[in-house]
Write an enzyme that holds these catalytic residues in place. Structure first.
Site, PDB file in Angstrom:
ATOM      1  N   TYR B 143       0.818  -1.201   0.680  1.00 30.62           N
ATOM      2  CA  TYR B 143       0.221  -0.272  -0.504  1.00 30.62           C
ATOM      3  C   TYR B 143       0.549   1.407   0.231  1.00 30.62           C
ATOM      4  O   TYR B 143       0.086   2.170  -0.567  1.00 30.62           O
ATOM      5  CB  TYR B 143      -0.602   0.197   1.216  1.00 30.62           C
ATOM      6  CG  TYR B 143      -1.730  -0.772   1.388  1.00 30.62           C
ATOM      7  CD1 TYR B 143      -2.297  -1.987  -0.037  1.00 30.62           C
ATOM      8  CD2 TYR B 143      -3.347  -0.639   2.202  1.00 30.62           C
ATOM      9  CE1 TYR B 143      -3.123  -2.860  -0.072  1.00 30.62           C
ATOM     10  CE2 TYR B 143      -3.884  -1.868   2.352  1.00 30.62           C
ATOM     11  CZ  TYR B 143      -3.838  -2.586   0.940  1.00 30.62           C
ATOM     12  OH  TYR B 143      -5.229  -3.538   1.184  1.00 30.62           O
ATOM     13  N   LYS B 194       3.846 -15.515   2.401  1.00 29.80           N
ATOM     14  CA  LYS B 194       3.492 -15.797   1.148  1.00 29.80           C
ATOM     15  C   LYS B 194       4.935 -16.602   0.271  1.00 29.80           C
ATOM     16  O   LYS B 194       5.696 -15.703  -0.568  1.00 29.80           O
ATOM     17  CB  LYS B 194       2.718 -15.105   0.251  1.00 29.80           C
ATOM     18  CG  LYS B 194       2.840 -16.445  -0.803  1.00 29.80           C
ATOM     19  CD  LYS B 194       2.013 -17.095  -1.017  1.00 29.80           C
ATOM     20  CE  LYS B 194       1.616 -18.003  -1.888  1.00 29.80           C
ATOM     21  NZ  LYS B 194       0.465 -19.464  -1.941  1.00 29.80           N
ATOM     22  N   ASP B 226      -2.715 -18.214   1.312  1.00 29.04           N
ATOM     23  CA  ASP B 226      -3.956 -18.617   1.125  1.00 29.04           C
ATOM     24  C   ASP B 226      -4.664 -19.288   1.948  1.00 29.04           C
ATOM     25  O   ASP B 226      -5.775 -19.925   1.992  1.00 29.04           O
ATOM     26  CB  ASP B 226      -3.717 -18.914  -0.094  1.00 29.04           C
ATOM     27  CG  ASP B 226      -2.497 -19.662  -0.274  1.00 29.04           C
ATOM     28  OD1 ASP B 226      -1.622 -19.320   0.670  1.00 29.04           O
ATOM     29  OD2 ASP B 226      -2.373 -20.498  -1.703  1.00 29.04           O
ATOM     30  N   ASP B 250      -5.304  -7.085   5.900  1.00 31.12           N
ATOM     31  CA  ASP B 250      -6.093  -5.977   5.636  1.00 31.12           C
ATOM     32  C   ASP B 250      -7.186  -7.081   4.876  1.00 31.12           C
ATOM     33  O   ASP B 250      -8.176  -7.243   5.653  1.00 31.12           O
ATOM     34  CB  ASP B 250      -6.092  -5.539   3.944  1.00 31.12           C
ATOM     35  CG  ASP B 250      -6.659  -4.408   3.983  1.00 31.12           C
ATOM     36  OD1 ASP B 250      -8.018  -4.056   4.617  1.00 31.12           O
ATOM     37  OD2 ASP B 250      -7.101  -3.530   2.621  1.00 31.12           O
ATOM     38  N   ASP B 254     -10.556  -8.303   8.046  1.00 31.71           N
ATOM     39  CA  ASP B 254     -11.602  -8.664   7.627  1.00 31.71           C
ATOM     40  C   ASP B 254     -12.371 -10.070   7.054  1.00 31.71           C
ATOM     41  O   ASP B 254     -13.288 -10.168   7.867  1.00 31.71           O
ATOM     42  CB  ASP B 254     -12.004  -8.049   6.163  1.00 31.71           C
ATOM     43  CG  ASP B 254     -12.046  -6.413   6.299  1.00 31.71           C
ATOM     44  OD1 ASP B 254     -11.614  -5.993   7.134  1.00 31.71           O
ATOM     45  OD2 ASP B 254     -11.467  -6.086   5.506  1.00 31.71           O
TER      46      ASP B 254
HETATM   47 MG   LIG Z   1     -10.124  -3.929   4.610  1.00 29.79          MG
HETATM   48 MG   LIG Z   2      -3.332 -21.379  -3.146  1.00 24.14          MG
END
Ligand SMILES: [Mg+2]
Ligand SMILES: [Mg+2]
Lengths: 362, 362
Positions: B143, B194, B226, B250, B254
């Protein structure tokens, strides 16, 4: 004249060889029933390739795939290769395969099967009828963008860097797959990005929005990735086809998959511009249960159905396989990962046997 | 002598002013009970600031925040500002506030309240007792990373670019917050990255792993992003404290929030090195219900409790507020977003009134 297809088999690591064996048996039965002919070539990838050749994607494997009409992959990876340098890891072989074949679109269905709805951790009324197709961009974005690496800053500390980037043409070709996939389904397409913060997402959104003019029959919506992760949990039935970038698709396709209660059931397809595709289960190589006849081969078998439907354009053969899978579930056969009360527990090989029986009766 | 705290209030957009009004009433009652004194300064941010000054974060707002002991923010954003240039969007104001105050750690609790467990879309047995704290890095990663923008390539097409980057020191300071937060809870820390694909994640994992030596009482695990998205759906009770990067946090915070069934209930804290923090609800500005007395003020009120606990070190005052929230829920008061059978539907102002009653009785 019998239609002949050259299929490259990539059993890979862990439970890969066990589930691939079942899929090949199924393909051979369907071939006889449909008057098709398969020429199978088995090649090395992942940890198995590292052990045999020192690299996760030998050139011969990529060549074999390129010369075939379709690639059936099982699973790659295992603890023993986790600490190798990055270019020697099993996952690097998979990324290389996708790049080498130009597979830029990953289709990840996540549909609730009525027989397995209780396997979901979500309430029945929330997931009943869920049928989502995530179209994930596969060869761009932050997993491939340059520059990348671990660099040293002017102050002498390390800085890890990856680049999240898309060009207009990269966005356009995956958006096209998204719109066309939506057209074949309920004509609802949700494009997921983070356009409120990321410039790369703003370009994504602009291009997808522009392309909507070419598909007036498709209802296009946009959603931020964090909201999409929430909405998949809150109200998954709102989604039909989702199109998104590589990283976001990696995360969201897995979250969507888990709504079904077992990723052991889910196939996937990776497609390029030429029609050649790689078809593989969503689940991993499960090294903890490898070689114990405990694996669930159904995702591999359903990947075979996707190969027939999306790769070889043999929808009738695909229908046969999908019907056989539903039939063995109706008959109550379950591997450990999808077992529930009053069902018949079977191993990988026995699941293969009842599948062949179900196919024979079709 | 009465302790005086200078609090900057940022009501923002949409339902922001309504829920902020309830939070301020609650703070004033608690102040009397605890012998505290609050000096409130109200400042502009987001769309409200754009309308008044032309920019989403006026310099006076940032100055007011810097001169205060704590910042209470409601919500920002609305449809009417979605098509402004990026530097003029409400979200840019929020990112600027975080950067301007050096708020690099975002604490996002996601705990199931027994009174609201049926609001979850997940089965009771899956979510009962879920109590997760996501520690999200807030001022680095993709970001903020440079270079970013939409550039033109040599072939003349546009390329959107963002840079996902972390330095060692950026990783270390958020990892420290992660370990220390875990120490205050059940001493289980899961670092999400990751690292199998991204170099920036590999550096992240290396640094977090190295820091574990300083916290021998904390059990550290690592998970790919993931998989974490899947595991939150599959078995959320496995998590206690999660520490992760800006984008991953983020998304995951959520998703974790939605496990509870209503993000209308969840507070958050953003902390920097100096102790000054911004406390705000997780939910957005909900422009569709703004001004209709339908908003749920409880997340704003619980944010006030986090301000007292983490910002002002007044745990007793924080306890009072959290108890009052549980009491009004026990009494059956519900705003529309958390309404269920046999409960008493109330609007935002009425919820504030019963909260004050509950506080007075405490
Ligand atoms: Mg968010
Ligand atoms: Mg995956």
């Amino acid at each position: 004249m019998t239609q002949t297809y050259r299929i490259t088999l990539l059993p890979g690591d862990g439970i890969g060889p066990e589930i691939m064996a079942v899929a090949v048996e199924v393909l051979e039965v369907v071939a006889k029933q449909e008057g098709l002919n398969f020429e199978f070539t088995t090649a090395l990838i992942g940890g198995a390739a590292i052990e045999a050749t020192g690299e996760p994607l030998p050139a011969e494997t990529l060549d074999a795939c390129r010369q075939s009409d379709g690639v059936l992959l099982a699973a790659i990876g295992g603890y023993q290769w986790d600490n190798l340098p990055r270019h020697l890891r099993p996952e690097t072989g998979l990324l290389g395969l996708r790049a080498g074949l130009g597979l830029f679109a990953n289709l990840r269905p996540a549909a609730i099967l009525p027989q397995l709805i209780d396997a979901s951790t979500l309430k029945r009324e929330v997931v009943e009828g869920v049928d989502i197709m995530v179209v994930r961009e596969l060869t761009g974005g932050v997993y491939f963008g340059e520059p990348k690496g671990i660099f040293t800053t002017e102050t002498g500390e390390k800085r890890g860097v990856n680049t999240m980037a898309y060009t207009e043409s990269e966005i356009d070709r995956i958006a096209k797959v998204g719109f066309e996939t939506a057209q074949k389904r309920t004509k609802k397409l949700c494009s997921v990005d983070k356009a409120n913060v990321l410039e790369v997402s703003q370009l994504w959104r602009d291009r997808v929005t522009a392309m909507a003019n070419d598909y007036p029959d498709v209802e296009l919506t946009h959603m931020y990735v964090d909201n999409a992760a929430m909405q998949l949990v809150r109200a998954p039935k709102q989604f039909d086809t989702i199109v998104t970038s590589n990283l976001f698709g990696d995360i969201l396709s897995d979250a969507a998959a888990m709504l079904t209660g077992s990723i052991g059931m889910l196939p996937s397809a990776s497609l390029g511009a030429t029609g050649l595709g790689v078809f593989e289960p969503v689940h991993g190589s499960a090294p903890d249960i490898a070689g114990q006849d405990k694996a669930n081969p159904l995702a591999q078998v359903l990947s075979t159905a996707m190969l027939l439907r999306y790769g070889l354009h043999q929808p009738h053969a695909a229908d046969r396989i999908e019907s056989a899978v539903l039939k063995v579930l109706d008959l109550g056969y379950r591997t450990g990962d999808i077992m529930s009360a009053d069902m018949t527990a079977v191993g990988c090989r026995e699941m293969g046997r009842v599948l062949i029986e179900a196919l024979a009766g079709s």
